[in-house]
Scaffold this active site. Structure first.
Site, PDB file in Angstrom:
ATOM      1  N   GLU A  33       0.832  -1.210   0.000  1.00  0.00           N
ATOM      2  CA  GLU A  33       0.000   0.000   0.000  1.00  0.00           C
ATOM      3  C   GLU A  33       0.863   1.256   0.000  1.00  0.00           C
ATOM      4  O   GLU A  33       0.537   2.240  -0.655  1.00  0.00           O
ATOM      5  CB  GLU A  33      -0.940   0.010   1.222  1.00  0.00           C
ATOM      6  CG  GLU A  33      -2.056  -1.006   1.165  1.00  0.00           C
ATOM      7  CD  GLU A  33      -2.974  -0.818  -0.036  1.00  0.00           C
ATOM      8  OE1 GLU A  33      -3.110   0.325  -0.509  1.00  0.00           O
ATOM      9  OE2 GLU A  33      -3.534  -1.813  -0.509  1.00  0.00           O
ATOM     10  N   TYR A 116      -6.393   6.053   4.883  1.00  0.00           N
ATOM     11  CA  TYR A 116      -6.444   5.213   3.690  1.00  0.00           C
ATOM     12  C   TYR A 116      -5.672   3.896   3.915  1.00  0.00           C
ATOM     13  O   TYR A 116      -6.207   2.806   3.728  1.00  0.00           O
ATOM     14  CB  TYR A 116      -5.878   5.986   2.481  1.00  0.00           C
ATOM     15  CG  TYR A 116      -5.450   5.071   1.378  1.00  0.00           C
ATOM     16  CD1 TYR A 116      -6.393   4.522   0.521  1.00  0.00           C
ATOM     17  CD2 TYR A 116      -4.113   4.693   1.234  1.00  0.00           C
ATOM     18  CE1 TYR A 116      -6.018   3.629  -0.473  1.00  0.00           C
ATOM     19  CE2 TYR A 116      -3.727   3.801   0.255  1.00  0.00           C
ATOM     20  CZ  TYR A 116      -4.682   3.273  -0.600  1.00  0.00           C
ATOM     21  OH  TYR A 116      -4.307   2.381  -1.556  1.00  0.00           O
ATOM     22  N   ASP A 134      -9.290   5.887  -1.992  1.00  0.00           N
ATOM     23  CA  ASP A 134      -8.147   6.419  -2.739  1.00  0.00           C
ATOM     24  C   ASP A 134      -8.669   7.084  -4.022  1.00  0.00           C
ATOM     25  O   ASP A 134      -9.884   7.191  -4.230  1.00  0.00           O
ATOM     26  CB  ASP A 134      -7.123   5.305  -3.036  1.00  0.00           C
ATOM     27  CG  ASP A 134      -7.586   4.366  -4.147  1.00  0.00           C
ATOM     28  OD1 ASP A 134      -8.794   4.373  -4.478  1.00  0.00           O
ATOM     29  OD2 ASP A 134      -6.745   3.634  -4.694  1.00  0.00           O
TER      30      ASP A 134
END
Ligand code: SF4
Length: 355
Positions: A33, A116, A134
């Site tokens: 990520e 996020y 996102d």
């Protein structure tokens, strides 16, 4: 079939096979990520492989030197991501006994992890119902619901978050989040989404109302700041042992922790003659007599919020003649490979045969 069912069904048939999708290991999901924020899969893939090979567990990453981590990250940009990864790995080892925290609020406490990334880890590794928001998700949601408020305004953002929270409820959160991101990346693309063959073209409000090209709406950011860097590439020593002066980038500015050269930053582009007679030049070369060997043309380097206009002035000095040499890292040219450096510096060194 409702939106989430149809989306997950599409994902199961069309998703790309990627190594971080084959694991529930929160450390590896976290790495992926962070690497893929602001970075396309094709660009970041090798970095993911190299990171997981060199640092297979959070302990390996925590025990590394910062220079090693930055060196491995070199070329990806946004270097605070790498520094924060390293700091957070140390926290996992020191505060959480080496076990990655298994809930959203503890994950969120780690350095560099925002809502996020915390949502991605909590949902994918631990099956917790936190929606990931996102750029891909924002685009899909703003179009499907025809949200006309700016998505980077408070009201627009709240509408997106509320909508996606409603959609995820009652569905496997990790799969839903990955499906949303994949659908936005592969199908509902920023430019020219293939709406005619989209599984949602009956229900997508933007498509039905002819708004696809207009959404998502964004408030324009400030134009990038221009900065003028005059780099001093200081060389000394002899042909068999040539030395180069490097400077570690300070805290609070771009490229923190990486190495570049002694620098004179000016408010506008400056000609070399003015630079050579400037106070800053004299302060650096106090007590020595540099021989200017070469002045480069201008290198333009674009970052998200800054545009750098750089010039490199290569000078030769007598060995040990610089009075304030303690401010620098003096490296043999053959050791340059060991230092993490920004892409701009790598470009200059490569063009000039130093790397
Ligand atoms: S119809 Fe077009 S805009 Fe709407 S979700 Fe599908 S691809 Fe995106």
């Amino acid at each position: 079939m409702d939106f989430a069912h149809a989306l997950i069904d599409w994902y199961n048939h069309h998703k790309r096979q990627l190594p971080w999708r084959e694991t529930r290991d929160p450390y590896k999901i976290w790495l992926s990520e962070v690497i893929f924020q602001q970075t396309r899969i094709v660009q970041g893939f090798e970095y993911y492989v190299r990171f997981t090979e060199k640092f297979p567990t959070v302990h390996h990453l925590a025990n590394a030197y910062e220079d090693e981590v930055l060196k491995l990250w070199q070329g990806l940009g946004y270097y605070s991501r790498a520094r924060n990864l390293h700091l957070a790995a140390k926290t996992v080892v020191e505060t959480f006994d080496g076990k990655f925290p298994d809930n959203y609020s503890d994950i969120l406490k780690l350095k560099g992890i925002g809502p996020y990334t915390a949502a991605a880890i909590a949902s994918i590794a631990f099956n917790q119902p936190y929606p990931v928001v996102d750029g891909n998700v924002i685009r899909v949601i703003s179009r499907w619901f025809a949200i006309e408020e700016a998505v980077n305004s408070t009201v627009g953002r709240m509408k997106i978050e509320k909508s996606v929270q409603e959609l995820i409820t009652g569905h496997p959160p990790g799969t839903f989040n990955q499906a949303m991101m994949e659908f936005g990346a592969l199908f509902c693309k920023p430019r020219k989404p293939d709406c005619e063959s989209c599984i949602f073209n009956n229900s997508c409000l933007a498509f039905r109302q002819g708004l696809v090209g207009k959404l998502p709406v964004k408030i324009k950011n400030q134009p990038p700041k221009k900065r003028f860097f005059n780099y001093l590439v200081i060389l000394s020593g002899n042909n068999s042992n040539q030395l180069i002066y490097l400077k570690k980038r300070p805290e609070g500015d771009i490229w923190q922790g990486l190495y570049d050269f002694p620098l004179i930053e000016t408010k506008t582009g400056t000609d070399t003659k003015s630079l050579l007679s400037s106070f800053a030049w004299k302060a650096i070369f106090n007590g020595t007599h540099p021989l200017v060997e070469q002045v480069s043309g201008e290198f333009k380097h674009q970052l998200t919020h800054q545009h750098i206009f750089a010039k490199f002035i290569t000078v030769k000095i007598e060995e040990n003649s610089l009075q304030n040499a303690d401010n620098y890292n003096i490296a043999g040219l053959q050791k340059l490979h060991d230092y993490p450096i920004p892409r701009l510096i790598e470009q200059f060194l490569t063009i000039n045969g130093f790397l």
